[in-house]
Design an enzyme around this catalytic site. Sequence first.
Site, PDB file in Angstrom:
ATOM      1  N   CYS A  44     -26.993  26.549   3.146  1.00 21.76           N
ATOM      2  CA  CYS A  44     -27.821  25.632   3.930  1.00 21.76           C
ATOM      3  C   CYS A  44     -28.388  26.368   5.137  1.00 21.76           C
ATOM      4  CB  CYS A  44     -26.979  24.437   4.377  1.00 21.76           C
ATOM      5  SG  CYS A  44     -27.764  23.430   5.651  1.00 21.76           S
TER       6      CYS A  44
ATOM      7  N   CYS B 172     -34.060  22.113   8.389  1.00 18.14           N
ATOM      8  CA  CYS B 172     -34.907  21.084   7.769  1.00 18.14           C
ATOM      9  C   CYS B 172     -34.772  19.710   8.432  1.00 18.14           C
ATOM     10  CB  CYS B 172     -34.548  20.908   6.304  1.00 18.14           C
ATOM     11  SG  CYS B 172     -34.166  22.417   5.446  1.00 18.14           S
TER      12      CYS B 172
ATOM     13  N   THR C 149     -25.762  19.112  11.067  1.00 21.50           N
ATOM     14  CA  THR C 149     -26.090  20.423  10.520  1.00 21.50           C
ATOM     15  C   THR C 149     -26.732  21.325  11.576  1.00 21.50           C
ATOM     16  OG1 THR C 149     -26.438  19.363   8.384  1.00 21.50           O
ATOM     17  CG2 THR C 149     -27.369  21.564   8.664  1.00 21.50           C
TER      18      THR C 149
ATOM     19  N   GLU D  70     -21.574  22.589  10.297  1.00 25.90           N
ATOM     20  CA  GLU D  70     -21.600  21.140  10.543  1.00 25.90           C
ATOM     21  C   GLU D  70     -20.789  20.843  11.808  1.00 25.90           C
ATOM     22  OE1 GLU D  70     -23.439  19.067   8.707  1.00 25.90           O
ATOM     23  OE2 GLU D  70     -23.996  20.621   7.266  1.00 25.90           O
TER      24      GLU D  70
ATOM     25  N   HIS E 187     -36.285  14.050   3.863  1.00 26.45           N
ATOM     26  CA  HIS E 187     -35.103  14.899   3.713  1.00 26.45           C
ATOM     27  C   HIS E 187     -34.648  14.962   2.247  1.00 26.45           C
ATOM     28  CE1 HIS E 187     -32.424  17.589   5.529  1.00 26.45           C
ATOM     29  NE2 HIS E 187     -31.331  16.865   5.410  1.00 26.45           N
TER      30      HIS E 187
ATOM     31  N   TYR F 274     -34.342  18.565  -0.422  1.00 27.41           N
ATOM     32  CA  TYR F 274     -33.241  19.089  -1.234  1.00 27.41           C
ATOM     33  C   TYR F 274     -33.697  20.058  -2.322  1.00 27.41           C
ATOM     34  CZ  TYR F 274     -29.349  17.562   1.337  1.00 27.41           C
ATOM     35  OH  TYR F 274     -28.412  17.486   2.331  1.00 27.41           O
TER      36      TYR F 274
ATOM     37  N   CYS G 220     -34.094  22.790  -1.500  1.00 26.81           N
ATOM     38  CA  CYS G 220     -33.264  23.928  -1.079  1.00 26.81           C
ATOM     39  C   CYS G 220     -32.240  24.288  -2.144  1.00 26.81           C
ATOM     40  CB  CYS G 220     -32.561  23.616   0.242  1.00 26.81           C
ATOM     41  SG  CYS G 220     -31.317  22.300   0.131  1.00 26.81           S
TER      42      CYS G 220
ATOM     43  N   GLU H  34     -22.848  18.759   0.228  1.00 27.36           N
ATOM     44  CA  GLU H  34     -24.115  18.414   0.871  1.00 27.36           C
ATOM     45  C   GLU H  34     -25.085  17.827  -0.153  1.00 27.36           C
ATOM     46  OE1 GLU H  34     -26.060  21.653   2.934  1.00 27.36           O
ATOM     47  OE2 GLU H  34     -25.504  20.633   4.767  1.00 27.36           O
TER      48      GLU H  34
HETATM   49 FE1  SF4 Z   1     -29.504  22.344   4.578  1.00 30.08          FE
HETATM   50 FE2  SF4 Z   1     -30.858  21.772   2.351  1.00 30.08          FE
HETATM   51 FE3  SF4 Z   1     -30.458  19.901   4.273  1.00 30.08          FE
HETATM   52 FE4  SF4 Z   1     -32.137  21.985   4.631  1.00 30.08          FE
HETATM   53  S1  SF4 Z   1     -32.346  20.293   3.153  1.00 30.08           S
HETATM   54  S2  SF4 Z   1     -30.671  21.175   6.104  1.00 30.08           S
HETATM   55  S3  SF4 Z   1     -31.047  23.617   3.587  1.00 30.08           S
HETATM   56  S4  SF4 Z   1     -28.912  20.895   2.962  1.00 30.08           S
HETATM   57 FE    FE Z   2     -27.825  18.298   5.292  1.00 28.05          FE
END
Ligand code: SF4
Ligand code: FE
Length: 483
Positions: free
Chosen positions: A102, A106, A193, A259, A294, A298, A300, A448
């Site tokens: 992570c 974001c 985060t 976190e 958000h 994801y 990500c 997560e």
């Molecule tokens: Fe972390 Fe993914 Fe959330 Fe971005 S979207 S803060 S990389 S878990």
């Molecule tokens: Fe997160």
Amino acid sequence: MPLKTPEEYLESIKRETNLYMFGERISKFWDHPYYKIIEPSINTVKKIYELAQQDEFKYLMTAQSHLTGKIVNRFTHIHQSIDDLLLKVEMQRLLGQKTACCFQRCVGFDAANALYSITWEIDNKFKSDYHSRFKDYWIEIQENDLFVAGSMTDSKGDRGKRPIDQTDPDAFLHIVDENNKGIFVSGAKVHQTGFLNSHQAIVMPTLALRKGEEAYAVSFGIDTTAKGLTMVYGRQTSDTRKLEEGILDIGNFKYGGQEIFVIFDNVFVPNKQIFMKGETEFTGGLVNRFAGYHRQSYACKTGVGDVLIGAAALIARYNGVEKASHIRDKLVEMIHLNETLWSCAVACSTKGFKRDAGNYEMDMLLANVNKQNVTRFPYEIGRLAEDLAGGIICTLPSQQDMENPDIGSLIQKYLSTCADVPVNDRYKLLRFIENLSMGVASLSYKTESLHGAGSPQAQRIMISRQANLEDKINLVKEILDLS
Ligand code: SF4
Ligand code: FE
């Protein structure tokens, strides 16, 4: 050009904080032995600043600000087109590929994009000036390339009660006092985060509020070192391995997530940083819009998935079984699942639309479907990676034993596989897979994926609201001539 270098970023976050870790108060985290635990999460954010400096990645990592016309880090950009929404998810996949965890930046990015249109809509109704306040605040963020955390999740107390019915009113962050200069807030925001690594945080309500709950309907920007803030570092599986001699047992020894449990005790917020105060009817919109952005983010996890699939393929090669048909089939299954995740991230971006405020938003239904997929597929991808790696990912001796003068050579002898595979490389890779599927990095890849941007049920509620079931019923009625 307002782009920080990774080194400038690192220097800029060395600010005294009220941080607790393992029961100890730490004011200068960068100057403490526990920094070895914190450092990977800072390396990860540094990677964002690093890639934004590189010509090869500028098209993804930067954008032209519609507020100033300057080139800014994309994590501070307000989306101006469908292309921006697509470039966002491409950037997130790239960062997942480069860090396998992570990268934290974001949440504030998504909060800003949600607030941009919500503040415009509040002003449109009440003739307030939140939108221009927010723009002024955000220009400062862009100009200084600041990392903004996003703070939504309250501690929530008794889950069966509304905020105003809680025994402890601080179960949800709320306004406790105000004067002509600003407000004072108390409460806690959990699962924060990257909060320690960030410069600012955008605070938002955690749920849609009703009349009578005005004190909880508050959104603002805050310096993460503000007086009255206490941070408690969240533990992660096997985190103290980072304190040991040697790096091999850590797994992903370069990068990691972070976190923080954040307590607000009578924290002052100046008027110019307040973006919502009492407008309960807009809280649902803010929460859903932020969550939608958000849930798009994801994407990500597809980048992290790429790395895990690569690790699974490589361990099969190291074990001498990469050509076996059932191994290849498992890799295909992992790719299929990962690209299915990616398809939805792309789809919710491509089907985005323009808000009256002028910025672009993802498709809400598809963003929620995207995140619902993310609550499931990484678990299956992780299961297949564990299958290919073998049981040794949870029985491997320590690095110290492997390097012990008496038994080290014996362990190496019995851990060796193919003649051209260095034992150390295989060890490193096994630890990496362990780390992603059940160690520190499993926080980013699995937990997560399950709970970030809202737990699975939150997406199911949105999916049921967004999907018009009556329209689907009418389709069948029309075909069958039903009344
Ligand atoms: Fe972390 Fe993914 Fe959330 Fe971005 S979207 S803060 S990389 S878990
Ligand atoms: Fe997160």
